[in-house]
Scaffold this active site. Structure first.
Site, PDB file in Angstrom:
ATOM      1  N   SER A 116       0.826  -1.193   0.000  1.00  0.00           N
ATOM      2  CA  SER A 116       0.000   0.000   0.000  1.00  0.00           C
ATOM      3  C   SER A 116       0.872   1.260   0.000  1.00  0.00           C
ATOM      4  O   SER A 116       1.663   1.461  -0.919  1.00  0.00           O
ATOM      5  CB  SER A 116      -0.961  -0.019   1.200  1.00  0.00           C
ATOM      6  OG  SER A 116      -1.935   0.990   1.098  1.00  0.00           O
ATOM      7  N   GLU A 212      -2.214  -2.558  -7.985  1.00  0.00           N
ATOM      8  CA  GLU A 212      -3.441  -2.720  -7.201  1.00  0.00           C
ATOM      9  C   GLU A 212      -3.751  -1.388  -6.546  1.00  0.00           C
ATOM     10  O   GLU A 212      -2.936  -0.475  -6.568  1.00  0.00           O
ATOM     11  CB  GLU A 212      -3.271  -3.836  -6.152  1.00  0.00           C
ATOM     12  CG  GLU A 212      -2.150  -3.619  -5.155  1.00  0.00           C
ATOM     13  CD  GLU A 212      -2.595  -2.935  -3.857  1.00  0.00           C
ATOM     14  OE1 GLU A 212      -3.788  -2.964  -3.525  1.00  0.00           O
ATOM     15  OE2 GLU A 212      -1.726  -2.351  -3.186  1.00  0.00           O
ATOM     16  N   HIS A 277      -4.851  -5.161  -1.307  1.00  0.00           N
ATOM     17  CA  HIS A 277      -5.878  -4.922  -0.290  1.00  0.00           C
ATOM     18  C   HIS A 277      -7.009  -5.931  -0.435  1.00  0.00           C
ATOM     19  O   HIS A 277      -8.124  -5.592  -0.817  1.00  0.00           O
ATOM     20  CB  HIS A 277      -6.419  -3.509  -0.412  1.00  0.00           C
ATOM     21  CG  HIS A 277      -5.424  -2.428  -0.175  1.00  0.00           C
ATOM     22  ND1 HIS A 277      -4.496  -2.046  -1.123  1.00  0.00           N
ATOM     23  CD2 HIS A 277      -5.205  -1.636   0.918  1.00  0.00           C
ATOM     24  CE1 HIS A 277      -3.756  -1.065  -0.629  1.00  0.00           C
ATOM     25  NE2 HIS A 277      -4.166  -0.793   0.594  1.00  0.00           N
TER      26      HIS A 277
END
Length: 307
Positions: A116, A212, A277
């Site tokens: 992330s 992502e 995620h």
């Protein structure tokens, strides 16, 4: 694009430092994550400021200088074998320029794990240290403390990496074919935001690009991909692996966008590869040579992620 230096695998008793580089960390989740690591016969230690919260900006885990110091001190501590990020959120970009990269390079290679917001750190570890890293679950993440698949895959990658040289997700091919390259990538929004930043690599040429994101509207994903295309950053990419799009617009709208923006690259593209995620997120090594087979939806590493 060159293959990067692979750190050594962990052994029972290895010391693992847990640091907060971005958002604030709930104490109960941190303790649960430390318990998981202890259950692997590792020796986890929490960095001094891991539970801090910024006095003015509550979305940050304390002051930028303290977060940077925790990361650098853990990395330069010879007794520490690996550094695991506690969680994502936002904040890595604010502290990355406070790190002493010469000192961290002198400390030698070790394992770095996060995903992330830590995408910017993966890029910097590649460009500044020439080091392969692991894009995987974080120590205080809900998925890490509650999902057996996420735990098992990270544990195997850390302690027995030869057992997970082939990563199979059960996803599907968006564009068929096979390709070889060096793995890289992360959170799409952060990769787009890092264009022009001093620690980001100038191009994904020669790479197997992993993408992502979380909580984004379809038009924003369009904007990030279009920015990377217009900047020429995707020229020469060998293949694309698409992970999760958790809490983004419904996938029925995202899939056509991904096909529209990435289909013209003329390279294999796989979707729903199971990293990022999502529940049971897989750990993807960055900076290693691998082959992507879109027809079988597998990523096979030339060598184990860790030495």
């Amino acid at each position: 694009m060159k293959e990067l230096t692979r750190p050594e695998r962990l052994a029972p008793g290895a010391r693992v430092a847990v640091v907060a580089t971005s958002g604030p960390v709930p104490e109960e989740r941190l303790q649960a994550g430390l318990d998981v690591l202890r259950g692997w016969d590792l020796d986890p230690v929490a960095a001094p400021h891991v539970l801090d919260r910024h006095a003015e900006f509550g979305y940050l885990a304390g002051a930028d200088a303290d977060r940077a110091a925790d990361l650098q001190n853990a990395w330069c501590d010879p007794s520490v074998d690996a550094v695991l990020c506690a969680r994502g959120g936002y904040g890595a970009q604010r502290m990355i320029d406070l790190l002493d990269w010469e000192a961290m390079r002198a400390a030698g290679p070790k394992v770095f794990v996060g995903f992330s917001d830590t995408t910017v750190l993966h890029e910097a570890f590649a460009t500044r240290l020439g080091l392969a890293t692991l894009y995987g679950p974080m120590a205080a993440g809900i998925d890490f403390i509650k999902n057996a698949r996420a735990q098992d895959h990270l544990r195997a990658t850390l302690l027995a990496p030869e057992t997970v040289r082939t990563i199979a997700s059960g996803g599907t091919a968006l564009v068929p074919g096979r390709a070889r390259g060096i793995t890289l990538g992360g959170c799409l929004a952060l990769l787009a935001a890092e264009r022009g930043a001093p620690h980001a690599r100038p191009s994904a040429a020669g790479g197997l690009l992993c993408l992502e994101d979380v909580g984004e509207r379809t038009y924003r994903l369009d904007r990030y991909l279009t920015q990377l295309l217009r900047a020429g950053w995707l020229e020469g990419v060998r293949g694309v692996l698409l992970g999760s799009w958790e809490d983004c617009s419904d996938h029925a709208g995202i899939r056509p966008l991904l096909a529209d923006r990435l289909g013209g690259l003329g390279v294999p593209v796989v979707e729903e590869f199971g990293f990022g995620h999502c529940a049971g997120a897989l750990t993807i090594p960055f900076g290693v040579a691998a082959e992507l087979d879109a027809d079988t939806v597998t990523l096979t590493l030339d060598e184990p992620a860790l030495r």
